[in-house]
Design a protein around this motif. Structure first.
Motif, mmCIF file in Angstrom:
data_model
loop_
_atom_site.group_PDB
_atom_site.id
_atom_site.type_symbol
_atom_site.label_atom_id
_atom_site.label_comp_id
_atom_site.label_asym_id
_atom_site.label_seq_id
_atom_site.Cartn_x
_atom_site.Cartn_y
_atom_site.Cartn_z
ATOM 1 N N GLY A 168 0.809 -1.214 0.000
ATOM 2 C CA GLY A 168 0.000 0.000 0.000
ATOM 3 C C GLY A 168 0.839 1.259 0.000
ATOM 4 O O GLY A 168 0.570 2.217 -0.743
ATOM 5 N N ALA A 169 1.893 1.278 0.835
ATOM 6 C CA ALA A 169 2.761 2.458 0.913
ATOM 7 C C ALA A 169 3.457 2.705 -0.419
ATOM 8 O O ALA A 169 3.650 3.859 -0.828
ATOM 9 C CB ALA A 169 3.791 2.274 2.023
ATOM 10 N N LEU A 170 3.798 1.640 -1.102
ATOM 11 C CA LEU A 170 4.464 1.807 -2.388
ATOM 12 C C LEU A 170 3.521 2.432 -3.421
ATOM 13 O O LEU A 170 3.938 3.269 -4.235
ATOM 14 C CB LEU A 170 4.984 0.452 -2.875
ATOM 15 C CG LEU A 170 5.978 0.504 -4.036
ATOM 16 C CD1 LEU A 170 7.052 -0.555 -3.853
ATOM 17 C CD2 LEU A 170 5.263 0.307 -5.364
ATOM 18 N N ILE A 171 2.242 2.059 -3.379
ATOM 19 C CA ILE A 171 1.262 2.672 -4.287
ATOM 20 C C ILE A 171 1.124 4.161 -3.982
ATOM 21 O O ILE A 171 1.058 4.993 -4.895
ATOM 22 C CB ILE A 171 -0.097 1.958 -4.195
ATOM 23 C CG1 ILE A 171 0.019 0.520 -4.704
ATOM 24 C CG2 ILE A 171 -1.156 2.710 -5.001
ATOM 25 C CD1 ILE A 171 -1.233 -0.313 -4.494
ATOM 26 N N VAL A 172 1.089 4.517 -2.691
ATOM 27 C CA VAL A 172 1.017 5.930 -2.311
ATOM 28 C C VAL A 172 2.215 6.689 -2.875
ATOM 29 O O VAL A 172 2.073 7.786 -3.435
ATOM 30 C CB VAL A 172 0.969 6.090 -0.777
ATOM 31 C CG1 VAL A 172 1.083 7.557 -0.385
ATOM 32 C CG2 VAL A 172 -0.334 5.515 -0.227
#
Length: 342
Positions: free
Chosen positions: A289-293
């Motif tokens: 998720g953090a990588l998508i952000v």
């Protein structure tokens, strides 16, 4: 009767791909909405969804148990209306009807599968109910377990300029690239490349939409919500106890997110669980998720984003109240939230 105990009770349930959430509120006659109860349970409905495209029996069973619990809470609170909505993975699952039939038997109401556009607009309604100040253009995104919804809106006219949903989320990216923790060598780069290519059409669409405005507003402000974004906010603040008011309008910087991604990638799940602010049950998917952000920030050449706790769950309950009261409102609701001192 006390002003904080008057009014009808409403509830909303967000059946997400990773988490099932409940919000019970009381709406007063002066259009002030007071949260009464908020619950969230990690059920991992999307676990094992790919490659067959079906919901797995254990995932459905976990979710049905939680829905029964939520139905009991709604009855005990005297909810006059419950708005229950399904998103993400349930839009695509071949056996979605089987699960929805079981949900009806368990609760007495049939959840409605939201279209991608409906989910995006309701999420934006919830987000804009807490964003402050509301000036200029906003690019709102709701990053869930299996999908990410975008809404570009002009706050002055309350016009939606563009909306789109992409089937990429924290859980789906994790299943594809981060099945083990710590992350395998090369997986960060591969996942970033995949997310960047998947979301690339959003940049061109936003650019075209802004070009059509008579007065050029400048780059839109990025506003994010849902589990990944709020968990990042809680980690940034080091929250021992999660507080929605602490997350609303919190600024997160790309440089901090990049460093956090590297830290998460180096840890196993047990090490991630020890991070203050990281919600239990999210330790395996927070990296994806953090990588998508991060890729969303880079896609729109932004150094910061505004995190908010409010989103689809709040948009659902606000729309339910507005419908019952005959209120026709655009994205910004005339209803306001009761602010409790903490």
């Amino acid at each position: 009767m006390d002003r904080l105990t008057e009014g009808r009770v409403f509830a909303s349930i967000d059946m997400g791909s990773h988490t099932l959430r409940l919000l019970i509120v009381r709406c007063r006659e002066d259009k002030v909405v007071e949260p009464v109860r908020s619950e969230r349970r990690v059920t991992r409905l999307a676990r094992g969804f790919e490659p067959a495209g079906t919901l797995q029996p254990r995932s459905m069973e976990r979710s049905l148990v939680v829905l029964e619990e939520y139905a009991r809470m709604c009855r005990e609170a005297g909810a006059a209306r419950v708005v229950s909505a399904a998103t993400g993975v349930l839009r695509r699952a071949e056996n979605a009807a089987e699960f929805l039939d079981a949900a009806f038997r368990a609760t007495g109401w049939r959840p409605r599968i939201l279209s991608e556009t409906e989910e995006a607009l309701l999420s934006a309604k919830g987000m804009m109910s807490v964003v402050n100040p509301r000036v200029g253009c906003f690019l709102c995104f709701d990053l869930g377990g299996s999908s990410t919804e975008f809404v570009l809106l002009d706050s002055a006219s309350q016009r939606v300029l563009w909306t789109e949903s992409f089937f990429i989320g924290a859980a789906t990216l994790t299943e594809r690239f981060f099945r083990t923790a710590p992350a395998l060598p090369g997986s960060l780069e591969a996942a970033a490349d995949y997310a960047r290519a998947f979301l690339a059409p959003a940049r061109a669409a936003v650019h075209r939409s802004l070009e059509g405005l008579a007065a050029q507003p400048g780059p839109p402000k990025l506003v994010g919500t849902a589990g990944t974004v709020t968990t990042l906010g809680a980690i940034f603040l080091g929250l021992e106890r999660y507080r929605p008011s602490a997350i609303n309008n919190l600024m997160l910087h790309e440089d901090w997110i990049r460093r956090t991604i590297l830290d998460l990638a180096a840890l196993d799940c047990e090490g991630r669980r020890r991070i203050r602010g990281l919600e239990t049950g999210r330790e395996d998917i927070i990296l994806g998720g953090a990588l998508i952000v991060q890729e969303i920030l880079r896609l729109f050449s932004s150094d910061t984003l505004v995190a908010v706790d409010a989103g689809l769950l709040e948009g659902l309950v606000l729309s339910g109240i507005e419908e019952e009261r005959g209120i026709r409102s655009p994205l910004v609701s005339p209803l306001t939230w009761y602010r409790k001192r903490e």
